[in-house]
Enzyme design. Structure first.
Site, PDB file in Angstrom:
ATOM      1  N   ARG A  88     102.058  51.699  29.959  1.00 10.31           N
ATOM      2  CA  ARG A  88     100.631  51.300  29.653  1.00 10.31           C
ATOM      3  C   ARG A  88     100.800  51.129  28.198  1.00 10.31           C
ATOM      4  NH1 ARG A  88      97.330  52.151  33.717  1.00 10.31           N
ATOM      5  NH2 ARG A  88      96.072  51.976  32.629  1.00 10.31           N
TER       6      ARG A  88
ATOM      7  N   TYR B  32      88.964  39.129  32.699  1.00  7.31           N
ATOM      8  CA  TYR B  32      87.666  39.677  32.660  1.00  7.31           C
ATOM      9  C   TYR B  32      87.511  41.300  31.590  1.00  7.31           C
ATOM     10  CZ  TYR B  32      88.810  42.712  36.840  1.00  7.31           C
ATOM     11  OH  TYR B  32      89.257  43.807  37.933  1.00  7.31           O
ATOM     12  N   PRO B  33      86.124  41.187  30.936  1.00  5.04           N
ATOM     13  CA  PRO B  33      85.668  42.673  31.241  1.00  5.04           C
ATOM     14  C   PRO B  33      85.281  43.391  32.266  1.00  5.04           C
ATOM     15  CG  PRO B  33      84.156  40.938  30.319  1.00  5.04           C
ATOM     16  CD  PRO B  33      85.131  40.295  30.738  1.00  5.04           C
TER      17      PRO B  33
ATOM     18  N   HIS C  13      91.533  54.098  45.065  1.00  2.00           N
ATOM     19  CA  HIS C  13      91.984  52.302  44.117  1.00  2.00           C
ATOM     20  C   HIS C  13      92.648  51.781  43.708  1.00  2.00           C
ATOM     21  CE1 HIS C  13      88.849  49.601  42.782  1.00  2.00           C
ATOM     22  NE2 HIS C  13      89.463  48.977  41.667  1.00  2.00           N
TER      23      HIS C  13
END
Length: 518
Positions: free
Chosen positions: A139, A153-154, A180
């Protein structure tokens, strides 16, 4: 007034999405010599960036943007802002830059947070879960996947009068993020992500970059996640930009309006998308992951679960090559540093074998979408003793695909180690691809039992397990652990091992292709 404690974060590489528009009128009107020079210098700049000639580590990639928002995207990941600054200015010095205008840009930094592993931030604690440690590393220092399609996308977390993400208790936020992330697991092997924080760096709080070979996989994932409260209640999104990756050497074709083909089609210098190599991250957090990007580790490996296959190409370097040469002189095939026709990832789990198999079977269904996937299987120890571990073996045609698959596999239940992890006080060997002729299965098991008795008497030998494929009783591998490499080598030099090799020629359908040295 209660003051909430924000989850801790650690930052990794800085990320720049550099969107450029081409001045097509100027390009058409320019003389051929100016256009040729622009293409030449553009290819030189993009190739140098992708090879990371400017820094000790990082990654870059080039994309053709679809739609009116931009024409070209150059995506950079580098350890410092100074690295990105130099890359920006270096581009402006190329002849290609004369024909471009910056349409947009986004600056962010990769990060992990306390949602992922609080132990990581405790001063006196160590992250003992090797899968989690590997995931954290990927990560912070991700590789850009070789997938064809990109969606960027932000986004922000909502701070409205009714739904305010930052007013929720930590446990409730963590639960949202975990739920999620579970959605994203269904897209393992199809959608890969790079999540980066941008609070104080750009207009939104996070930047999300999704990768896949099939754009509809990205669409379906985001659509499904829209119905999850982490998105439906708490997420605000900026505009989306879509793009196709192409290799720098195809810059001329891009500017000429020619069709840039996909993998397997004729091209000027086609990009090796490598099918399943996007099979890395469970895009497990696409909406909720974005507070500190640290909800639920979902297996990026993108890299760092490199599938080291026992360390043969790993930290021991030249020593391993010397050992391989010695084994070869003895007639023992030790494989290549990362395999030859396949690349293997092997992880061991303490979970119930049936439960583990169900989890692996779900992942395997996603892996099978990709041509680079050879097989993934669960192997159980023959004796099933208290200290025995079930193994998961995943074989791929490319190293990068194996590497990203390792990240997914590290998220399986009760993973205790991956072959190749340095245990410090011991040394491992792994013989793989023992495909036993059915009529000789009993002979093979009997010989292994006799060999086990001999091994038990050898100095430096700790344990040896025979592991059998749950779905094919004639497919096996042997894993041993020793006090040191020299103890293992003494076994390979022994008459007993030479006799075992000779025996194998009669009872195996093919020779074992690897003896991994860990």
């Amino acid at each position: 007034m209660e003051r909430r404690q924000p989850p801790q974060t650690e930052e990794g590489w800085y990320v720049l999405h550099d969107f450029r528009s081409i001045d097509w009128d100027a390009w058409r009107d320019a003389p051929e010599r100016r256009r040729s020079r622009a293409i030449e210098e553009g290819i030189e700049y993009l190739s140098a960036a992708e090879s990371v000639a400017d820094a000790e580590e990082g990654d870059s990639a080039t994309f053709a943007v679809l739609g009116h928002k931009a024409d070209l995207l150059v995506l950079h990941l580098r350890p410092t802002l100074a690295d990105l600054d130099a890359l920006e200015r270096r581009f402006e010095g190329t002849a290609l830059a004369e024909f471009t205008e910056r349409a947009d840009s986004y600056l962010s930094v990769t990060e992990v947070s306390g949602y992922m592993s609080q132990d990581y931030f405790d001063e006196d604690a160590e992250v003992e879960d090797t899968g989690m440690a590997r995931y954290i590393e990927t990560r912070l220092k991700p590789e850009i996947p070789d997938s064809e399609f990109l969606s960027f996308y932000p986004m922000d977390k909502r701070r409205g009068p009714e739904d305010n993400w930052y007013d929720l208790p930590f446990d409730e936020r963590a639960e949202h993020l975990s739920s999620h992330g579970d959605i994203g697991k269904d897209y393992a092997g199809r959608v890969t992500q790079i999540i980066s924080g941008s609070i104080g760096l750009d207009d939104f709080e996070w930047g999300v970059t999704l990768f896949g070979d099939d754009p509809t996989d990205v669409k379906e994932l985001l659509y499904e996640m829209r119905f999850d409260p982490s998105s439906s209640r708490f997420a605000e999104f900026g505009r989306f930009l879509s793009a196709r990756r192409f290799p720098p050497e195809d810059l001329g074709a891009f500017l000429a309006g020619e069709r840039i083909p996909r993998e397997g089609e004729e091209s000027h210098g086609e990009h090796p998308h490598a099918g399943g190599e996007s099979g890395g991250h469970h895009h497990g957090e696409s909406g909720g992951h974005h507070e500190g990007s640290g909800d639920h580790h979902h297996g990026d490996s993108s890299s760092s679960g490199r599938g080291d296959h026992g360390g043969s190409g790993g930290p021991h370097g030249d020593d391993d090559e010397d050992l391989r040469s010695e084994l070869e002189d003895m007639g023992v095939y030790a494989g290549q540093p990362h395999g030859e026709d396949v690349h293997a990832v092997v992880l061991y789990s303490a979970a119930d074998a049936e439960e583990l198999f169900e989890e692996v079977d779900g992942l395997r269904g996603n892996f099978d979408h990709y041509d680079t996937h050879v097989k993934t299987a669960v192997y159980e120890p023959q004796d099933g003793g208290d200290d025995s571990e079930t193994a998961v073996v995943s074989l791929w045609e490319t190293e990068r695909a194996a590497s990203t698959a390792a990240g997914f596999l590290a998220d399986l239940p009760d993973i205790v180690r991956q072959a190749g992890d340095d245990e410090g006080d011991s040394w491992g060997t792994m013989g793989m691809f023992y495909s036993v002729k059915p009529e000789h299965r009993g002979d093979f098991l009997g010989t292994f039992e006799e060999a086990g008795e001999l091994l038990a008497e050898m100095d430096g030998h700790r344990k040896t397990d025979l592991l059998i494929n749950r779905e094919d009783e004639n497919d096996m591998f042997i894993a041993s652990r020793w006090d040191s490499r020299e103890d293992a080598m003494q076994f390979f030099r022994s008459d007993a091992f030479s006799e075992a090799v000779e025996f194998g020629r009669d009872v195996l359908t093919d020779r074992p292709r690897h003896v991994f040295l860990a």
